[in-house]
Design a protein around this motif. Structure first.
Motif, PDB file in Angstrom:
ATOM      1  N   GLU A   3     -16.786 -10.548  -1.107  1.00 26.52           N
ATOM      2  CA  GLU A   3     -15.739  -9.552  -0.625  1.00 26.52           C
ATOM      3  C   GLU A   3     -15.625  -8.833  -0.637  1.00 26.52           C
ATOM      4  OE1 GLU A   3     -13.083 -10.359  -4.381  1.00 26.52           O
ATOM      5  OE2 GLU A   3     -13.961 -12.564  -4.808  1.00 26.52           O
ATOM      6  N   TYR A   4     -17.069  -7.211  -0.384  1.00 25.36           N
ATOM      7  CA  TYR A   4     -16.862  -6.527  -0.412  1.00 25.36           C
ATOM      8  C   TYR A   4     -17.471  -6.446   1.313  1.00 25.36           C
ATOM      9  CZ  TYR A   4     -17.100  -1.564  -1.362  1.00 25.36           C
ATOM     10  OH  TYR A   4     -16.710  -0.498  -1.798  1.00 25.36           O
ATOM     11  N   LEU A  17     -11.994  -7.755   7.382  1.00 22.95           N
ATOM     12  CA  LEU A  17     -13.262  -8.986   6.073  1.00 22.95           C
ATOM     13  C   LEU A  17     -12.865  -9.963   6.422  1.00 22.95           C
ATOM     14  CD1 LEU A  17     -15.823  -8.681   4.287  1.00 22.95           C
ATOM     15  CD2 LEU A  17     -14.132  -8.570   2.913  1.00 22.95           C
ATOM     16  N   GLU A  18     -11.367 -10.408   6.383  1.00 19.74           N
ATOM     17  CA  GLU A  18     -10.583 -11.195   6.826  1.00 19.74           C
ATOM     18  C   GLU A  18     -10.954 -11.895   8.505  1.00 19.74           C
ATOM     19  OE1 GLU A  18      -7.006 -11.284   6.118  1.00 19.74           O
ATOM     20  OE2 GLU A  18      -6.428 -13.149   6.570  1.00 19.74           O
ATOM     21  N   ARG A  22      -6.525 -11.051  -7.449  1.00 14.91           N
ATOM     22  CA  ARG A  22      -7.543 -12.777  -6.474  1.00 14.91           C
ATOM     23  C   ARG A  22      -6.486 -13.471  -6.901  1.00 14.91           C
ATOM     24  NH1 ARG A  22     -12.000 -13.770  -3.384  1.00 14.91           N
ATOM     25  NH2 ARG A  22     -12.062 -15.779  -3.452  1.00 14.91           N
ATOM     26  N   SER A  31     -21.708  -9.234  -2.895  1.00 13.85           N
ATOM     27  CA  SER A  31     -20.581  -9.788  -2.705  1.00 13.85           C
ATOM     28  C   SER A  31     -20.103  -9.821  -1.147  1.00 13.85           C
ATOM     29  CB  SER A  31     -18.873  -9.370  -3.867  1.00 13.85           C
ATOM     30  OG  SER A  31     -18.107 -10.003  -3.550  1.00 13.85           O
ATOM     31  N   GLU A  56      -5.893   7.025  12.976  1.00 10.44           N
ATOM     32  CA  GLU A  56      -4.977   6.586  12.171  1.00 10.44           C
ATOM     33  C   GLU A  56      -5.155   5.155  12.403  1.00 10.44           C
ATOM     34  OE1 GLU A  56      -2.430  10.277  12.901  1.00 10.44           O
ATOM     35  OE2 GLU A  56      -0.616   9.123  12.532  1.00 10.44           O
ATOM     36  N   GLU A  73       1.094  -1.421  -0.150  1.00 17.61           N
ATOM     37  CA  GLU A  73       0.051  -0.110   0.167  1.00 17.61           C
ATOM     38  C   GLU A  73       0.830   1.239  -0.056  1.00 17.61           C
ATOM     39  OE1 GLU A  73      -3.496   0.387   2.604  1.00 17.61           O
ATOM     40  OE2 GLU A  73      -3.815  -2.552   2.264  1.00 17.61           O
ATOM     41  N   GLN A  86     -13.392  -5.922  -9.095  1.00 21.27           N
ATOM     42  CA  GLN A  86     -13.007  -5.463  -7.808  1.00 21.27           C
ATOM     43  C   GLN A  86     -11.409  -5.443  -7.527  1.00 21.27           C
ATOM     44  OE1 GLN A  86     -14.913  -7.822  -9.008  1.00 21.27           O
ATOM     45  NE2 GLN A  86     -15.976  -8.576  -6.546  1.00 21.27           N
ATOM     46  N   ARG A 131      -7.404   2.156  -7.973  1.00 18.32           N
ATOM     47  CA  ARG A 131      -7.728   3.231  -8.522  1.00 18.32           C
ATOM     48  C   ARG A 131      -6.960   4.544  -7.975  1.00 18.32           C
ATOM     49  NH1 ARG A 131     -14.025   4.070  -5.389  1.00 18.32           N
ATOM     50  NH2 ARG A 131     -12.281   4.026  -3.485  1.00 18.32           N
ATOM     51  N   ALA A 145     -18.533   7.255  -2.232  1.00 15.67           N
ATOM     52  CA  ALA A 145     -17.298   7.104  -2.839  1.00 15.67           C
ATOM     53  C   ALA A 145     -17.677   6.292  -4.001  1.00 15.67           C
ATOM     54  CB  ALA A 145     -16.050   6.307  -2.259  1.00 15.67           C
ATOM     55  N   TYR A 146     -18.429   5.803  -3.974  1.00 14.10           N
ATOM     56  CA  TYR A 146     -19.188   4.740  -4.963  1.00 14.10           C
ATOM     57  C   TYR A 146     -19.655   5.303  -6.115  1.00 14.10           C
ATOM     58  CZ  TYR A 146     -20.270   0.734  -7.298  1.00 14.10           C
ATOM     59  OH  TYR A 146     -20.411  -0.175  -8.296  1.00 14.10           O
ATOM     60  N   GLU A 192     -17.923   7.512  -8.600  1.00 12.50           N
ATOM     61  CA  GLU A 192     -17.686   7.151  -9.297  1.00 12.50           C
ATOM     62  C   GLU A 192     -18.122   6.369 -10.598  1.00 12.50           C
ATOM     63  OE1 GLU A 192     -13.712   4.434  -8.906  1.00 12.50           O
ATOM     64  OE2 GLU A 192     -13.673   6.529  -8.268  1.00 12.50           O
ATOM     65  N   ARG A 193     -19.119   5.577  -9.823  1.00 18.46           N
ATOM     66  CA  ARG A 193     -19.951   4.764 -11.317  1.00 18.46           C
ATOM     67  C   ARG A 193     -20.489   5.745 -11.570  1.00 18.46           C
ATOM     68  NH1 ARG A 193     -21.190  -1.084 -12.323  1.00 18.46           N
ATOM     69  NH2 ARG A 193     -23.490  -0.493 -13.674  1.00 18.46           N
ATOM     70  N   LEU A 242     -10.028  -4.467  -3.970  1.00 22.06           N
ATOM     71  CA  LEU A 242     -10.620  -4.051  -3.155  1.00 22.06           C
ATOM     72  C   LEU A 242     -10.888  -4.342  -1.608  1.00 22.06           C
ATOM     73  CD1 LEU A 242     -14.364  -2.838  -4.780  1.00 22.06           C
ATOM     74  CD2 LEU A 242     -13.154  -1.772  -3.367  1.00 22.06           C
ATOM     75  N   SER A 243     -11.088  -5.646  -1.393  1.00 25.20           N
ATOM     76  CA  SER A 243     -11.568  -6.227  -0.405  1.00 25.20           C
ATOM     77  C   SER A 243     -10.096  -7.094   0.409  1.00 25.20           C
ATOM     78  CB  SER A 243     -12.035  -8.198  -0.775  1.00 25.20           C
ATOM     79  OG  SER A 243     -10.950  -8.758  -2.369  1.00 25.20           O
ATOM     80  N   ARG A 244      -8.267  -6.410  -0.829  1.00 20.91           N
ATOM     81  CA  ARG A 244      -7.370  -6.309   0.495  1.00 20.91           C
ATOM     82  C   ARG A 244      -6.956  -5.394   0.832  1.00 20.91           C
ATOM     83  NH1 ARG A 244      -9.688 -10.254   2.111  1.00 20.91           N
ATOM     84  NH2 ARG A 244      -9.084 -12.451   2.620  1.00 20.91           N
ATOM     85  N   LEU A 275       2.019   6.472  18.378  1.00 24.22           N
ATOM     86  CA  LEU A 275       0.704   7.496  18.280  1.00 24.22           C
ATOM     87  C   LEU A 275       0.295   7.660  19.142  1.00 24.22           C
ATOM     88  CD1 LEU A 275      -2.004   5.409  16.398  1.00 24.22           C
ATOM     89  CD2 LEU A 275      -1.135   7.318  15.325  1.00 24.22           C
ATOM     90  N   LEU A 295     -22.400  -5.548  -6.525  1.00 24.60           N
ATOM     91  CA  LEU A 295     -20.390  -5.594  -5.582  1.00 24.60           C
ATOM     92  C   LEU A 295     -21.079  -5.590  -4.530  1.00 24.60           C
ATOM     93  CD1 LEU A 295     -17.526  -5.075  -6.695  1.00 24.60           C
ATOM     94  CD2 LEU A 295     -18.077  -2.785  -5.825  1.00 24.60           C
ATOM     95  N   PRO A 309      -7.355  -2.785   7.630  1.00 24.31           N
ATOM     96  CA  PRO A 309      -7.538  -3.495   6.419  1.00 24.31           C
ATOM     97  C   PRO A 309      -8.017  -5.159   6.434  1.00 24.31           C
ATOM     98  CG  PRO A 309      -5.880  -2.310   6.648  1.00 24.31           C
ATOM     99  CD  PRO A 309      -6.850  -2.253   7.873  1.00 24.31           C
TER     100      PRO A 309
END
Lengths: 330, 261, 384
Positions: C345-346, C30-31, A240, C343, C19, A204, A277, A283, C262-263, C266-267, A257-259, B187, C340, C27
């Motif tokens: 993944e989102y 989701l996982e 992916r 999904s 921050e 990143e 994705q 972007r 944001a989407y 853009e979309r 997107l997802s990572r 931080l 999207l 990050p």
């Protein structure tokens, strides 16, 4: 000292190949100003370099061969360059924007009481005032700033690889002048010099990302991507399938997107089809170069530059071109 | 027990930058301001040195009075005091003029062993401040330091250069500019934030520094900023045609011209 | 005088937490959210930043700040990962309970461990047959020698996968109603205590599950406060966790709404960004309005608590309304994203699953409305 009392364009880089590029740019500027082009050759082998510089466009080369100049060190180099510029008063001084050039230029400019613009990618002369106008990238690649100068000399640093060197001209006339100036010993001492170690992945934060997708046939072919990345000082990314399905790379490399959402200056997508994705994850890349065999791959819609072709052939060609144009042994 | 000066500055958060669609100029008004990334590394490094060797770290910033939250952030992280150099006359100063202002303040603050600053700022990224400041104060400089150790009254630093790592040493006083890799800025905890309110913040204007207002700001700066225009963000969709070698060569040239390689 | 601004220190604190949360937590949200495993490493980092002891005095290693500040931390952490915001709420709750009801020895023992993140407290109140109706509790704690013996079953308890200890409620006087309930500190590894984990549709890392207590012996020093005052402790100390739950949901919804904004910019549809269609932009405007109102309600309730003023009504308002409008906002944020958003993944569907938990946890909307009605109409209009 009035601005009109300054004349001529000077160039310097401690890396010879960069100096040759600056000579080409300097020649253009000198011609449009109707003045001479000077160059500085310092350190070991400076005299041999001087005649090369003349063949590549310099009218006059100042040679400095003091023992303290034998390897680059910012303090003695500042002494000599600022000293010479103080005596001869060039109106433009171009310095190669290597890391060393970038630590030198502001010191020289400060000593001369003038201004310096860093990493200029476009330089022109404004007709009447004879002032240099430069453009440089600011705000992490989001914007371009246009600057000009009030004082002389006008100091600018120029990134390597932006300008092409001229054709070499045998027997081009030019003068070589030995520079004798007081130089102080540097107050920093070099203990050791060694190769860079490879860091861990932080995709990143990477400035350049070379990324691969389904276009790769075998896990060992990642090496091809790694080699290009290493050459460009880039991190390796992937789409992916490579991280999740095939697991040829760890998830640290997964762009999408997802990572990891990346924001590099340059994103090179090799054999990536361009699912939404993935596109959403790149972007914020400033420039995207896409390489794909499929002319209709959606990635080309989201790319600035596209090469239709087999990545197994395109990547070696890119490496070759980059090495030829930019990378050189210093 | 080194006496340290840390130079830092505030920049706009580039993630929030917007473009005026009519003029294509960048709109920087009303955007969150933050301490420039590499400057945070410089602050962190000073605090780490302090934790190991003692001493004192003073932050110095040229900025608007509105930058006080950033000063507080730096103090919360662990700087001992801060010095805000703020004057309407400073507006529009170029980098080397900012270095002149900082140099005047640092002289006024008294003797020091080390000056730390970020290698470059995230807005301009010109990497000029450190070398220019070192020149003004006639100091040796170690730019692009990616690791710093103190040995008695000298500094040993690793420099991350284009072609490798250079390990250099210099005796106090010395100026260092640090890279992002040198550390991970901490931080502050809430307790540290609350404690920062009690730390000293000096505020000096041009006159306090003996600077003539003609020598600073827009009119005192050798570099004149004419315009900042946005890069258009839409993708260009340019196909590079020809043989593979030709396409590859064009690609590299275009990327260099874009300033991304 | 009305002043709705946070202090400069609170703003800086919010910035720091943001921050941290955006770089360290967001990050991996989701996982982690898909696993039934507590994010211990993330909890540890949060404790390091002092987030588990915000309201605990400095003498115990805490930050010595107020409840509004806890709210700020919760909101910001939840924007990145709602599951990670939970220990802050529990830390705040434990801290507050020990300060008010604990013995000096208990404070000395527990508070430093909570601030360091070594102790993670779970709250064991609900049973298979009773939730908010604590008087119907079946678990017993009977005196035996100089301790107690616990028997019974607790259900729908958070942190069954990672708590070190529980605030466990049991009847010391089985014949009495709510007045027979006492509060105990029970270690996770107490002999006779067994656990099982539920497999939920969201909030998996929080580890909702059940405790079975069979002849669990605990010393008398494990009693928190006085015998028979347990339910009182619940009512008094745990009111404001309802507010924190509101901010957890709100932070999550805020992240979803920002993604949708944001989407939508853009979309494109019909050659322009979908944000220019009122069907999209008004949806965003409406949710932003509700969320702003919800945020004010939450911080007002915390502010009342900091002032030592009653906030039972406001806390219940937060609890039934904020999770609801948050879920609705996430739902629409998901729809704005089209397929999207659907999904896995989102993060949108995950956020939606996660906040649903809080429409149920800590008392349903129905019980909250009963409390609000009681506060407004008077006890004599209670349905029971």
């Amino acid at each position: 000292m009035k601005n009109e009392e300054y004349r001529n364009v000077w160039v310097f880089s401690e890396v010879k190949e960069v100096a040759l590029e600056l000579l080409s740019l300097g020649r253009q500027l000198a011609d449009s100003l109707g003045v001479e082009l000077g160059a500085l050759a310092l350190g070991n082998g400076a005299e041999a370099q001087a005649s090369e510089y003349i063949a590549y466009g310099a009218d006059r080369v100042y040679v400095g061969q003091h023992p303290a100049l034998s390897r680059f060190s910012v303090e003695p180099y500042t002494d000599l360059i600022a000293g010479l510029a103080g005596q001869h008063r060039p109106e433009v001084l171009l310095i190669g924007a290597t890391k060393r050039g970038k630590e030198l230029a502001p010191r020289v400019a400060t000593r001369l009481g003038t201004g310096c613009a860093a990493d200029c990618i476009s330089l022109t002369i404004e007709g009447e005032s004879r002032a240099l106008q430069v453009e440089r990238v600011v705000y992490s690649g989001n914007a371009l700033a246009m600057l000009t100068y009030r004082n002389r000399p006008q100091v600018a640093t120029i990134p390597p690889g932006i300008f092409q060197r001229r054709e070499r001209e045998e027997n081009r006339p030019g003068e070589i002048i030995l520079a004798e100036l007081p130089i102080r010993e540097p107050r920093t001492r070099v203990r050791e010099v060694r190769e860079k170690e490879k860091g861990s992945v932080n995709i990143e934060a990477a400035e350049v990302v070379v990324s691969c997708g389904r276009g790769l046939n075998h896990p060992e072919d990642i090496q091809l991507i790694r080699e290009l990345a290493e050459l460009l000082g880039a991190e390796v990314g992937c789409s992916r399938p490579i991280a999740a399905d095939l697991q040829w790379l760890s998830e640290d490399h997964w762009v999408g997107l997802s990572r990891h959402k990346v924001r590099p200056k340059l994103y090179i997508a090799c054999g990536i089809s361009g699912q939404i994705q993935h596109i959403a994850g790149i972007r914020d890349a400033r420039i995207v170069l896409a390489i794909n065999q499929d002319d209709a791959a959606p990635i080309f819609q989201s790319a600035d530059y596209g090469i239709v072709g087999d990545l197994y052939q395109v990547i070696p060609a890119l490496k070759e071109a980059y090495q030829r144009i930019v990378k050189r042994e210093s | 027990m080194p006496e340290m000066i840390v130079c830092f500055k505030e920049v706009v958060d580039e993630r929030e930058l917007k473009v005026n669609p009519k003029t294509q100029e960048l709109m920087t008004e009303g955007i969150t301001r933050k301490i420039s990334d590499f400057d945070l590394n410089a602050i962190e490094e000073a605090i780490r040195i302090k934790e190991m060797h003692g001493g004192r770290a003073t932050g110095v910033i040229v900025g608007l009075p509105e930058c006080k939250p950033s000063i507080k952030k730096a103090l919360s992280m662990g700087l001992d005091r801060a010095c805000l150099l703020s004057d309407p006359a400073f507006a529009g100063s170029d980098t080397l003029t900012v270095a002149a202002i900082l140099a005047a303040a640092i002289r006024k603050l008294g003797p020091f062993d080390m000056i730390l600053c970020g290698e470059a700022s995230t807005d301009g990224f010109s990497a000029q401040l450190g070398p220019s400041l070192a020149e003004r104060l006639d100091l040796p400089q170690i730019t692009a330091a990616s690791q710093v150790t103190i040995e008695g009254n000298q500094v040993v630093a690793e420099r991350s250069l284009d072609d490798g790592i250079e390990v250099v040493e210099a005796s106090f006083p010395v100026l260092l500019s640090v890279t992002k890799e040198i550390n991970k800025p901490r931080l502050a905890t809430l307790k540290q934030i609350l404690a920062a309110s009690k730390k000293e913040v000096l505020e000096w204007k041009a006159a306090d520094l003996g600077l003539s207002t003609d020598a600073v700001g827009l009119q005192g700066s050798p570099i004149v900023l004419k315009r900042v225009a946005a890069f258009r963000m839409e993708r260009k969709n340019i196909r590079l045609e020809g043989t593979l070698a030709e396409a590859a060569e064009r690609a590299i040239r275009e990327l260099l011209r874009e300033g991304v390689l | 005088m009305l002043n709705l601004s946070f202090s400069e220190d609170q703003e800086l604190f919010r910035q720091m937490v943001r921050e941290f949360a955006q770089t360290e937590l967001a990050p991996g949200y989701l996982e982690r959210a898909k696993r039934e495993e507590a994010p211990r490493e993330e909890f540890r980092k949060m404790a390091e930043l002092g987030l588990t002891g915000i309201n605990i005095p400095e003498e115990y290693g805490g930050q010595g700040a107020d409840y509004v500040t806890i709210g700020i931390a919760i909101e910001e952490i939840a924007r990145a990962d709602i599951n990670c915001s939970y220990p802050i709420a529990v830390g705040g709750l434990g801290g507050g309970a020990f300060l008010k009801h604990g013995t000096p020895e208990q404070r000395e023992t527990w508070l430093p461990k909570i601030t360091r993140g070594e102790t993670l407290l779970g709250l064991a109140l609900t049973e298979p047959g009773c939730g908010s109706d604590a008087a119907a509790m079946k678990t017993t704690a009977l005196r035996e020698g100089d301790g107690y013996v616990l028997n019974g079953e607790k259900s729908s308890i958070s942190f069954v996968n990672c708590a070190t200890d529980f605030f466990l409620f049991a009847k010391t006087d089985p014949k009495a109603g709510a007045r027979g309930v006492s509060c105990f500190l029970v270690p996770m590894d107490a002999p006779g205590l067994t656990t099982s984990i539920f497999h939920d549709m969201g909030c998996k890392p929080i580890g909702r599950g059940a405790l079975a207590l069979k002849e669990v012996h605990i010393p008398a020093s494990s009693l928190m406060g006085q015998e028979g005052r347990g339910f009182h402790l619940v009512m008094e100390e745990f009111d404001y966790t309802k507010v924190l739950i509101g901010l957890m949901c709100l932070g999550t919804a805020q992240a979803a709404l920002e993604d949708a904004i944001a989407y939508a910019k853009e979309r494109k549809a019909f050659g322009k960004p979908i944000a220019r269609f009122e069907g999209v932009s008004f949806l965003i405007a409406e949710h932003a309005t509700r969320m702003e109102a919800a945020r004010l309600l939450c911080y007002q309730a915390l502010w009342l608590r900091d002032q030592g003023k009653p906030h039972t009504k406001e806390a219940s308002m937060c609890k039934w309304w904020v999770p609801k409008i948050s879920a609705e906002a996430i739902h629409d944020a998901l729809l704005i994203h089209g397929h999207l958003g659907y999904s896995d993944e989102y993060p949108l569907e995950q956020r939606w699953r996660d906040v649903l938990a809080f429409q149920i946890a800590d008392g349903t909307a129905q019980i909250q409305k009963i409390i609000i009605s009681r506060e407004i109409l008077g006890r004599e209009y209670l349905p029971y």
